[in-house]
Scaffold this motif. Structure first.
Motif, PDB file in Angstrom:
ATOM      1  N   ASP A  50      23.411 -42.218 -37.913  1.00 32.58           N
ATOM      2  CA  ASP A  50      24.850 -42.103 -38.145  1.00 32.58           C
ATOM      3  C   ASP A  50      25.211 -42.488 -39.577  1.00 32.58           C
ATOM      4  O   ASP A  50      26.054 -41.841 -40.209  1.00 32.58           O
ATOM      5  CB  ASP A  50      25.632 -42.972 -37.161  1.00 32.58           C
ATOM      6  CG  ASP A  50      25.602 -42.428 -35.750  1.00 32.58           C
ATOM      7  OD1 ASP A  50      25.264 -41.236 -35.575  1.00 32.58           O
ATOM      8  OD2 ASP A  50      25.906 -43.193 -34.814  1.00 32.58           O
ATOM      9  N   ASP A 102      24.166 -39.659 -41.813  1.00 33.06           N
ATOM     10  CA  ASP A 102      25.131 -38.560 -41.690  1.00 33.06           C
ATOM     11  C   ASP A 102      26.398 -38.842 -42.498  1.00 33.06           C
ATOM     12  O   ASP A 102      26.917 -37.958 -43.186  1.00 33.06           O
ATOM     13  CB  ASP A 102      25.498 -38.320 -40.228  1.00 33.06           C
ATOM     14  CG  ASP A 102      24.393 -37.653 -39.436  1.00 33.06           C
ATOM     15  OD1 ASP A 102      23.478 -37.071 -40.062  1.00 33.06           O
ATOM     16  OD2 ASP A 102      24.444 -37.708 -38.196  1.00 33.06           O
ATOM     17  N   ALA A 103      26.893 -40.063 -42.405  1.00 40.34           N
ATOM     18  CA  ALA A 103      28.109 -40.421 -43.138  1.00 40.34           C
ATOM     19  C   ALA A 103      27.871 -40.360 -44.643  1.00 40.34           C
ATOM     20  O   ALA A 103      28.745 -39.907 -45.394  1.00 40.34           O
ATOM     21  CB  ALA A 103      28.570 -41.820 -42.728  1.00 40.34           C
ATOM     22  N   GLU A 104      26.707 -40.796 -45.094  1.00 45.09           N
ATOM     23  CA  GLU A 104      26.404 -40.746 -46.525  1.00 45.09           C
ATOM     24  C   GLU A 104      26.199 -39.314 -47.001  1.00 45.09           C
ATOM     25  O   GLU A 104      26.613 -38.966 -48.118  1.00 45.09           O
ATOM     26  CB  GLU A 104      25.177 -41.597 -46.826  1.00 45.09           C
ATOM     27  CG  GLU A 104      25.433 -43.078 -46.679  1.00 45.09           C
ATOM     28  CD  GLU A 104      24.192 -43.929 -46.820  1.00 45.09           C
ATOM     29  OE1 GLU A 104      24.350 -45.121 -47.103  1.00 45.09           O
ATOM     30  OE2 GLU A 104      23.061 -43.417 -46.649  1.00 45.09           O
ATOM     31  N   MET A 136      27.671 -36.664 -45.887  1.00 39.55           N
ATOM     32  CA  MET A 136      28.970 -36.000 -45.980  1.00 39.55           C
ATOM     33  C   MET A 136      29.655 -36.253 -47.324  1.00 39.55           C
ATOM     34  O   MET A 136      30.486 -35.462 -47.759  1.00 39.55           O
ATOM     35  CB  MET A 136      29.889 -36.456 -44.848  1.00 39.55           C
ATOM     36  CG  MET A 136      29.562 -35.802 -43.535  1.00 39.55           C
ATOM     37  SD  MET A 136      30.841 -36.045 -42.318  1.00 39.55           S
ATOM     38  CE  MET A 136      30.547 -37.729 -41.821  1.00 39.55           C
ATOM     39  N   THR A 137      29.304 -37.346 -47.983  1.00 45.69           N
ATOM     40  CA  THR A 137      29.967 -37.679 -49.244  1.00 45.69           C
ATOM     41  C   THR A 137      29.197 -37.191 -50.470  1.00 45.69           C
ATOM     42  O   THR A 137      29.621 -37.434 -51.595  1.00 45.69           O
ATOM     43  CB  THR A 137      30.161 -39.198 -49.363  1.00 45.69           C
ATOM     44  OG1 THR A 137      28.885 -39.828 -49.391  1.00 45.69           O
ATOM     45  CG2 THR A 137      30.991 -39.741 -48.220  1.00 45.69           C
ATOM     46  N   ASP A 183      36.193 -41.300 -45.703  1.00 46.23           N
ATOM     47  CA  ASP A 183      34.737 -41.293 -45.886  1.00 46.23           C
ATOM     48  C   ASP A 183      34.216 -42.691 -46.159  1.00 46.23           C
ATOM     49  O   ASP A 183      33.182 -43.102 -45.614  1.00 46.23           O
ATOM     50  CB  ASP A 183      34.346 -40.368 -47.045  1.00 46.23           C
ATOM     51  CG  ASP A 183      34.608 -38.909 -46.750  1.00 46.23           C
ATOM     52  OD1 ASP A 183      34.565 -38.522 -45.572  1.00 46.23           O
ATOM     53  OD2 ASP A 183      34.850 -38.154 -47.718  1.00 46.23           O
ATOM     54  N   ARG A 221      34.220 -44.612 -42.987  1.00 45.86           N
ATOM     55  CA  ARG A 221      33.158 -44.139 -42.104  1.00 45.86           C
ATOM     56  C   ARG A 221      31.800 -44.715 -42.523  1.00 45.86           C
ATOM     57  O   ARG A 221      31.022 -45.183 -41.679  1.00 45.86           O
ATOM     58  CB  ARG A 221      33.117 -42.610 -42.123  1.00 45.86           C
ATOM     59  CG  ARG A 221      32.145 -42.015 -41.143  1.00 45.86           C
ATOM     60  CD  ARG A 221      32.178 -40.500 -41.146  1.00 45.86           C
ATOM     61  NE  ARG A 221      33.465 -40.027 -40.638  1.00 45.86           N
ATOM     62  CZ  ARG A 221      34.277 -39.206 -41.282  1.00 45.86           C
ATOM     63  NH1 ARG A 221      33.961 -38.740 -42.479  1.00 45.86           N
ATOM     64  NH2 ARG A 221      35.408 -38.824 -40.739  1.00 45.86           N
ATOM     65  N   VAL A 222      31.520 -44.707 -43.827  1.00 43.87           N
ATOM     66  CA  VAL A 222      30.247 -45.256 -44.327  1.00 43.87           C
ATOM     67  C   VAL A 222      30.205 -46.765 -44.094  1.00 43.87           C
ATOM     68  O   VAL A 222      29.181 -47.306 -43.648  1.00 43.87           O
ATOM     69  CB  VAL A 222      30.057 -44.910 -45.821  1.00 43.87           C
ATOM     70  CG1 VAL A 222      28.885 -45.674 -46.408  1.00 43.87           C
ATOM     71  CG2 VAL A 222      29.849 -43.412 -45.998  1.00 43.87           C
ATOM     72  N   ALA A 273      29.581 -47.447 -40.467  1.00 47.93           N
ATOM     73  CA  ALA A 273      28.193 -47.130 -40.111  1.00 47.93           C
ATOM     74  C   ALA A 273      27.250 -48.215 -40.623  1.00 47.93           C
ATOM     75  O   ALA A 273      26.301 -48.589 -39.929  1.00 47.93           O
ATOM     76  CB  ALA A 273      27.810 -45.762 -40.673  1.00 47.93           C
TER      77      ALA A 273
END
Length: 88
Positions: free
Chosen positions: A40, A43-45, A47-48, A57, A60-61, A64
């Protein structure tokens, strides 16, 4: 030229069958919450990477990362409890 065929049997006495052992499967199962938390985070990293990070963002990071840290703590506590017989 000497043949090393006779020596190979000694070196590879236990052939690898390609499947994990029960002990390895148990270790994977024990670590699965941490593995999922790390996925997860990744995935969050990801996306950025291709755009500027928004406030969402960043949250979210950060969330996570906190989850990964919590899962590492919980895994460590579970392992210590297993080693000490539940008395930590």
């Amino acid at each position: 030229m000497k043949s090393i065929a006779a020596l190979q049997a000694v070196v590879t006495a236990t052939p690898f069958d390609g499947e994990p052992s029960n002990t390895e499967l148990d270790a994977i199962e024990l670590e699965m919450p941490l593995i999922l938390a790390e996925v997860d985070l990744l995935d969050a990293e990801i996306m950025t990477l291709d755009r500027p990070a928004t406030e969402l963002d960043e949250r979210r990071v950060r969330r996570a990362r906190q989850r990964v840290l919590a899962e590492r703590r919980d895994l460590t506590n579970r392992v210590v409890a297993m080693w000490t017989g539940g008395v930590a």
